[in-house]
Design a protein around this motif. Structure first.
Motif, short mmCIF file in Angstrom:
data_model
loop_
_atom_site.label_atom_id
_atom_site.label_comp_id
_atom_site.label_asym_id
_atom_site.label_seq_id
_atom_site.Cartn_x
_atom_site.Cartn_y
_atom_site.Cartn_z
N THR A 66 -1.58 4.61 1.60
CA THR A 66 -1.66 4.93 2.47
C THR A 66 -3.19 4.00 3.21
N ASP A 67 -3.27 3.18 1.62
CA ASP A 67 -4.54 2.50 2.20
C ASP A 67 -3.65 0.49 2.79
N ARG A 68 -2.41 0.40 3.13
CA ARG A 68 -1.65 -0.73 3.53
C ARG A 68 -1.90 -1.10 4.63
N PHE A 69 -3.46 -1.28 5.54
CA PHE A 69 -3.12 -1.49 6.83
C PHE A 69 -2.84 -2.54 7.32
N ASP A 70 -2.83 -3.99 6.54
CA ASP A 70 -2.84 -5.15 7.15
C ASP A 70 -1.76 -5.91 5.88
N TYR A 71 -1.66 -5.02 5.05
CA TYR A 71 -0.52 -5.12 4.13
C TYR A 71 0.48 -6.20 4.01
N GLY A 72 0.85 -7.42 3.82
CA GLY A 72 1.98 -8.05 4.72
C GLY A 72 2.56 -9.22 3.32
N LEU A 73 2.86 -9.78 3.84
CA LEU A 73 3.82 -11.32 2.27
C LEU A 73 2.43 -12.19 2.09
N GLY A 74 3.05 -12.50 0.84
CA GLY A 74 1.95 -13.43 -0.17
C GLY A 74 1.15 -12.04 -0.80
N GLU A 75 1.05 -11.09 -0.77
CA GLU A 75 -0.01 -10.47 -1.85
C GLU A 75 0.84 -10.40 -3.22
N LEU A 76 -0.62 -10.72 -3.89
CA LEU A 76 0.08 -10.28 -5.32
C LEU A 76 0.79 -8.90 -6.04
#
Length: 126
Positions: A66-76
């Protein structure tokens, strides 16, 4: 008894490896439609928490969907941690331990989905 080989409570002891197997079995028992929605999450068993406020059974570390607004590739990956010693110390039987692991998994997965402790308590999972 070595802390790394077995923790005990009441009438039973369980090694870290046995606990990891129990956690794996409980993960396999969760509904597939819920597990399929988990993205970039790992499950970890650690010996003991470092929580100064008292025993901690599990911990969600990451960013709720619900808080992943700019979540993208390369995230741990997010982590859901279960603490072996705290679980074993809080239970008196293997069946009670299995139920507590299940509750802890549901509780921490709910945090991944953005459900806070207050709402979990309202739902009976806190």
């Amino acid at each position: 008894m070595d802390d790394l080989s077995a923790a005990s409570a009441g009438s039973f002891a369980m090694s870290l490896q046995e606990f990891e197997l129990l956690v794996s079995e409980e993960l396999d028992s969760l509904p597939a439609h819920v597990m399929d929605q988990l993205d970039n999450v790992i499950f970890v068993v650690e010996e003991r928490s470092n929580n100064s406020a008292g025993p901690l059974l599990g911990l969600y570390q990451g960013t709720a969907i619900t808080d992943r607004f700019d979540y993208g590739l390369g995230e741990l990956p997010d982590q859901i941690v279960l603490y072996w010693a705290e679980h074993v110390d809080s239970c008196n039987t293997v069946e009670e331990l299995r139920q507590q692991v299940h509750i802890t998994l549901v509780h921490e997965i709910a945090h991944y989905f953005g459900i806070d402790d207050e709402h979990l308590h309202e739902l009976g999972w806190g």
